[in-house]
Each structure stands twice: as C-alpha cells, then as structure tokens.
Design a protein around this motif. Sequence first.
Motif, short mmCIF file in Angstrom:
data_model
loop_
_atom_site.label_atom_id
_atom_site.label_comp_id
_atom_site.label_asym_id
_atom_site.label_seq_id
_atom_site.Cartn_x
_atom_site.Cartn_y
_atom_site.Cartn_z
N LEU A 8 0.77 -1.09 0.09
CA LEU A 8 -0.16 0.01 0.21
C LEU A 8 1.02 1.35 -0.10
O LEU A 8 1.91 1.34 0.45
N PHE A 9 0.49 2.33 -0.41
CA PHE A 9 1.05 3.70 -0.52
C PHE A 9 0.23 4.75 -0.83
O PHE A 9 -0.94 4.61 -1.24
N ASP A 10 0.78 5.75 -0.34
CA ASP A 10 0.14 7.19 -0.50
C ASP A 10 0.88 7.98 -1.40
O ASP A 10 2.10 8.14 -1.44
N LYS A 11 0.29 8.41 -2.69
CA LYS A 11 0.96 9.15 -3.70
C LYS A 11 1.45 10.58 -3.11
O LYS A 11 0.64 10.91 -2.12
N ARG A 12 2.65 11.02 -3.56
CA ARG A 12 2.89 11.99 -3.07
C ARG A 12 2.09 13.23 -3.05
O ARG A 12 1.17 13.33 -4.10
N GLY A 13 2.15 14.19 -2.03
CA GLY A 13 1.15 15.28 -1.83
C GLY A 13 -0.07 14.83 -1.11
O GLY A 13 -0.84 15.56 -1.01
N THR A 14 0.07 13.45 -1.01
CA THR A 14 -1.17 13.22 -0.16
C THR A 14 -1.09 12.08 0.88
O THR A 14 0.11 11.52 1.19
N GLY A 15 -2.07 12.13 2.06
CA GLY A 15 -1.82 11.26 3.02
C GLY A 15 -0.53 11.21 3.78
O GLY A 15 -0.27 12.52 4.22
N LEU A 16 0.35 10.35 4.09
CA LEU A 16 1.57 10.22 4.86
C LEU A 16 2.81 10.73 4.05
O LEU A 16 3.82 10.86 4.68
N SER A 17 2.47 10.72 2.71
CA SER A 17 3.70 11.05 1.85
C SER A 17 4.16 12.32 1.91
O SER A 17 3.18 13.31 2.47
N ASP A 18 5.18 12.80 1.41
CA ASP A 18 5.77 14.28 1.58
C ASP A 18 4.58 15.15 0.81
O ASP A 18 4.23 14.87 -0.25
N ARG A 19 3.99 16.12 1.57
CA ARG A 19 3.52 17.12 0.95
C ARG A 19 4.40 17.92 -0.24
O ARG A 19 5.61 18.25 -0.02
N VAL A 20 3.67 18.25 -1.27
CA VAL A 20 4.50 19.09 -2.34
C VAL A 20 3.49 20.27 -2.87
O VAL A 20 2.19 20.13 -2.37
N PRO A 21 4.10 21.41 -3.33
CA PRO A 21 3.25 22.44 -3.95
C PRO A 21 2.34 21.93 -4.82
O PRO A 21 2.41 20.99 -5.52
N VAL A 22 1.11 22.76 -4.80
CA VAL A 22 0.00 22.06 -5.38
C VAL A 22 0.15 22.15 -7.02
O VAL A 22 -0.15 21.22 -7.74
N SER A 23 1.34 22.98 -7.39
CA SER A 23 1.72 22.84 -8.97
C SER A 23 2.47 21.47 -9.24
O SER A 23 2.84 21.30 -10.35
N GLU A 24 2.92 20.86 -8.28
CA GLU A 24 3.63 19.77 -8.50
C GLU A 24 3.05 18.41 -7.87
O GLU A 24 3.82 17.57 -7.68
#
Length: 583
Positions: A200-216
């Motif tokens: 299982l995984f959270d895609k980047r920018g969501t959940g427990l994965s690193d938050r990224v700028p909305v543009s990224e």
Amino acid sequence: MSDLGQHVYVFGRFRLDAGRRLLFAGDEVVGLTPKAFDTLLALVEGRGRVLSKEELMHRVWPEQFVEENNLAQNIYAVRRALDDGAGGVKYVETVPKRGYRFVAEVKELGTPPADKSVGVGAGPARPSAAAGLGRPVLFVPKTHYVESTGDVNVAYQVVGDGPLDLVFVMGWVSHLEYSWREPSFARFLMRLASFSRLILFDKRGTGLSDRVPVSELPTLEQRMTDVQAVMDAVGSGRAALLGVSEGGPMCSLFAATHPGRTVALTMVGTYARRVWSDDYPWAPTVEEREGFLEEIRRDWGKPVGVRERAPSAAGDPQFREWWAAYLRMGASPAAALALTQMNAEIDVRGVLPSIRVPTLVIHRTGDECLKVEEGRYVASRIPGARFVELPGRDHLPFVGDQDAILDEVEEFLVGARSEDSIDRVLTTVLFVLYDESAGPEATSRRGELAGLLQRHTRRELARRRGRELQTSEARLFATFDGPARAIRCALSLVDAASRLGLPARAGLHTGECDVLGEKVGGATVRLGEAIAACAPPGEVLLSSTVRDLVAGSGIEFQPRGARPFADPPGEWQLFAATSRQPG
C-alpha cells in the motif's frame, strides 16, 4: 457458529478473537480467508475431540453442498497460518478416516471489549459501517518511507506474506493509517493480504507521503515512478496491480509501460477519461465537473462526495464522520481541488489497447459515481480482458457486498499467469532532427558544436531516463517510459541546439512498440519520426496521445490541427509544446 463466537482464545503464540474475527500472532494480524477462519474457529471451539469432515463442512458451509477438497484446502491454509509443526509445536491433528482434532492447549479469555470492528475473515457485513473515531484502532501496519524522484518521500505499508505481490492503488486521495480506522476498509485490505503480500502507498502530496506544492502534484508518470520506487524498496520484481477508480488509469499506464514488472492487472470501478465527449458520453459534462469542484471549494472538511461513492453508508453518521476525516487527512483543500482538476484532463483511451497482461475489470451495475458503461468500455479496449458486472450502487469497493468483489479478485489473481517473454510495450518515442543547413559560423565549427550537443544530449537522456537508440549529426532517436520526461528532454535539446546555431525540430508519439533485443520498431516509431519531419524548425510537435497523458505536468500546448499520415494510415491531432516547468 456458536455463541462462543464472541470469545477470545489463546493457544501457543496465537490469539483468536472470534468477535472481531481476527487471528493474531503476537501483535501482528495473520491473514486468513473467511472460510479458513471459520474452519479454525470450529476446530478451536471443538478442541480435544475429533470433528468429522461432515461436521466441519456443515459448520463452515451451512446448507451448502461443496466438494470435500474445499475443506482440505482450508485445513492446509490453517496449518500454514499457524506454522503447524514448526519447532515441534502441533495444533491440528489428522485422525485417519475420521476427521481432524485441535490438540493444542487453549485458554479462553471470555468476551472481548465492546468494539465490534470487523476484521479479516468476517462473515456478512454488520448493518452499520460505523468506525467511531474515538475507538481504539485494532490494527495498523508499520509505515515505511522510500525516497522517489525529486527527493520526495513516499509512504508505504506491507501486509501479509502471500506468494503474490499485490500493489493496491486507491483513487483520488488516501491516508495509509486512517484507512484502517474504518472496519469495512480494514477488512477489505486484510482479505487482500490473506492471499498476497499486499503493498500500500500514499501518492506524493497526499496522506503520509511528503506534501508538495499544488503545482507539483503527481502526474500519472510520477505516480508510476513512485510505484516503482516502492516496489524496489520492498524487493518486488513483479507484482499484480489493483487500481480503484482513479487508480485504474495509472495502473493501466504502468501495465502497458512496464509489462515485465506486471503479473496481472485488476481495476474496480474505473474509467478511461473524466470529461464528456461524443465518443465517451458517460463522463460528466464540463458543467457537472465544475459543480463538483465547487462542492470541494465550499465543503472540504465535510463528507464530500459520500452520497455518490457510498450511498448504502451515506446515512451512517459514523461512516460520514470517518469519510470526512479521511479526506481531510488525505489532502488539503487546494490539493484536493488540483488533483480533481488534473484527473479531469487525463485520457488513457489510447493506452488501453497496448496492455498485454492478464486483466480483470469489475464494475457494479448501479455505481452512482462512475457509470457501468465506463467499466465495459475499458474492458472492451484491452485485448483479452475479462469484465465482471456485479450488483450494487456503491462506488467504494469496501462498502456494500465487498466479498463479491474480493472473491472475483482472489480467483483471478491467484490463477493469473503472464508471459515471461514480453516483446511489445507502451513507449514514448522521440525523434530530434537537426537542420544541416546551419549558418557559416556553425558550419565552420560543426564538429565542435556537435560534440557539445552530444554531451548535453546524453546528460539530458540520463536525467530524463531516456534510452538512446540512434544518434548521428542528423538525428536522435530515443525512447522513454514517461511522456512528460520525453517532452522536457525534447524541449531542452531543441533549445540547446538553437543556442549553438544548429536548428532542430522534434516529434513525439506514445504507443505500442515492438521490442526485438536492443531494437525498437513498429508503427509508433514510424509515426513519431513522421511527426518530427513535419515540425517547423525550433518546435516540439507531438500527438494528442502524448498530450492526454501529461495532465498536471505544467507543460503547455498550442494546437496545430489535424494531419493525415500514410504510415500508419490515419489522421492525428497535433500539438506543439510551448513551455515547461523545471523538473
């Protein structure tokens, strides 16, 4: 089962919680299918005495006729789960010609606390899908991190130890740990883990994965890269993919692009595109999509979209509370809005015919979020795909009759086999053509400039994960497993050539290629070269297929109209890439 089914039994290093229908080894949950769990529970409840095969089959399959082999398979699963016989510890004894006996010493702890959370091996779903937010979490796997491209940490979990690696891709937003707070979701995942090593995984920018700028926020291509990173981190060379809703398009692209790493593909409640068109009339119109975007702007933090995604649970206050919190923890309002807008731009219709792994598409007839016609369409476009239509209105697969879905998934994946020899893969091809009629200065220094350009080209190919197949002073032919990387590489090479006084043009197309050893050929290659040939100097020209796969990449396009091609014959809408974001 008997009234004792609410009790907790302890034997050896195991704890059998009959009320929650969970088997623990220490603090870890041991995966068992529902019928294997019923078999173990019957043996434990009848401990010390011989249970005949007929009695066990009557207990496990009441009022059903099944072959005796089904019981034998469950006994084998129970023994395997208990590691029966290891270290001289025996739990289940076979009594020839009579049946089976549970021989370990059992301590009965009595009725567990009043938490009726449903776990692995559960029978019929409880009337309420409630998940009280203040109740203790029954089981949450350990969360790990792996660094993916762009120095982004992707969160992942691994559950189960089955012989099949299975990557589960949830749609829209997710939160690895909060998903386990909803018993129906936890049960769904544990059932998958009962026959696989579930990843299982959270895609980047969501959940427990690193938050990224909305543009990224992650494009389909970046999501594929993150899946590869997670698979590499857990030592998975090949895995089956299970994509739910928006997870389906990404899984489709991964299976077509990386067939050598894909055992099989399963999609539940999925789609090919999210905006209405004449040839895809089931998707929401632009006005309907804008209405949903407005709901996100206005109500994020509330149970947004629950009526369409889980109508059978939408009236349950506790499920609504869990869903609202799950969304809040999964993504910020701006990220949710951006992801929804990005997903609306995705179109994988051109990818589906390139999938060459065993594929199963499941869709509920009355799905109120994605119409069943969308699932039929997806299956019809994938060679050899199997389509299963099941009754129900819920879009979320863990709401409603989840066992009907899980039974189909387990049967398909356990029996799925894919060819080891893969000779056709989805690939983005890039041709860069260099203008030989350069100016006087460039002509006199052509060898030197060509050397500079070649070094820049190889750096860019390495950076963008491109594969160089042919290079000369007149042209470059390279392939990529991601269309956005290919476009950015093309823009960089054309720009560098222009600055060196060596005008260039580029063409790109994404499609199925024939792979013969180190050679790549076929109609996709011929079309990519033809697109490059008709590009004006200094322009990166590409087909509509490429454009449809890079939603959210930050690359902008200018339409260049339709153009007919002779080989392969047909008309293609072309676009020029006009800008890029660094990356």
